[in-house]
Enzyme design. Structure first.
Site, PDB file in Angstrom:
ATOM      1  N   TYR A  26      -2.132  -1.304  10.275  1.00 27.17           N
ATOM      2  CA  TYR A  26      -2.261  -1.659   8.859  1.00 27.17           C
ATOM      3  C   TYR A  26      -0.985  -1.284   8.107  1.00 27.17           C
ATOM      4  CZ  TYR A  26      -3.880  -1.240   3.994  1.00 27.17           C
ATOM      5  OH  TYR A  26      -4.012  -1.335   2.626  1.00 27.17           O
TER       6      TYR A  26
ATOM      7  N   SER B 184       0.845  -1.197   0.000  1.00 29.24           N
ATOM      8  CA  SER B 184       0.000   0.000   0.000  1.00 29.24           C
ATOM      9  C   SER B 184       0.871   1.235   0.000  1.00 29.24           C
ATOM     10  CB  SER B 184      -0.904   0.009   1.236  1.00 29.24           C
ATOM     11  OG  SER B 184      -1.557   1.255   1.385  1.00 29.24           O
TER      12      SER B 184
END
Length: 251
Positions: free
Chosen positions: A156, A143
């Site tokens: 995350y 990401s």
């Protein structure tokens, strides 16, 4: 013969978010997709979409809770009994959003279990067959949040950093067997993941202002990157993280 015919791709999170559309692209390219997911509604949607496009014969879906490692190992063992796995796409992720001090250790461990440890299990079990074949592709979905600039997503972001670390470690260790390991870091794509942002209008503005390309990303943008990195054409590319984000992050 299409190079993806006969390819067996283990794909976690294959029915959700960008997974559904990219799974259909892999099936359409001729690959057999061994999909792993744990959301009944999304599994049903993928099953229906594959049937509508006449792709069901190359799709296998297994419902597994990725925090249950023994269950995941059993599921992959069953899939391996039907043939080798030459490609692993570690895509499944959970992404709760809140200030770091509000996360319990149990919540952080669950995020790591789904986002990182499940991928480790998949690679560990697929690796012997890849070594024997002298060919393999590992693709981790990271990401652009790992580059900084996002609050309230620390566990995350940590998990995505771990995937990039694994990408580099696996690339170095497995290259001698003809196995590549790469990562893709998607930017902002219109999926359910965006619902964690309270100000949707402001979030949309931020995306378009941040990107060099002034449109929202589409599933095909990710699918094209996946198909390239797992292809023969990318055989000399390994240990890399490709940002697919419309020019938001440039490295």
């Amino acid at each position: 013969m299409n190079e993806f015919e006969g390819r067996r791709i283990l794909y976690t999170g294959a029915a959700g978010g960008l997974g559904l559309a990219t799974t259909l692209s892999l099936l359409a390219a001729g690959a057999q997709v061994l999909a792993i997911d744990h959301d009944p509604q999304k599994i049903s949607a993928l099953t229906s979409a594959a049937a509508e496009q006449g792709l069901s014969d190359r799709l296998s879906i297994t419902d597994v809770d990725l925090t249950d490692k023994p269950a995941l190992q059993d599921a992959i063992s069953n899939l391996l009994a039907g043939g080798g796995i030459d490609t692993v796409i570690n895509n499944a992720a959970i992404y709760p959003s809140k200030p770091f001090e509000q996360y319990s250790l149990e919540e952080q461990a669950r995020i790591h279990a789904v986002n990182v440890e499940a991928g480790i299990v998949c690679v560990m079990m697929a690796l012997p067959g890849m070594r024997e074949k002298g060919f393999g592709r590992i693709l981790n979905m990271a990401s652009i949040t790992f580059t900084g600039g996002w609050e309230n997503l620390t566990p995350y972001i940590q998990s995505k950093g771990a995937l990039i670390g694994l990408t580099r470690g696996w690339a170095r260790e497995f290259g001698k067997w003809g196995i590549t390991a790469n990562a893709i870091s998607p930017g902002a794509f219109p999926t359910d993941a965006e619902k964690i942002h309270p100000d949707q209008e402001g979030y949309q503005r931020r995306i378009l202002e941040s990107q060099a390309i002034k449109r929202r990303g589409a599933p095909a943008d990710i699918a094209n990157a996946i198909l390239f990195l797992i292809s023969e054409k990318a055989g000399f590319i390994t240990g890399q993280n490709l940002n697919v984000d419309g020019g938001w992050v440039m490295q």
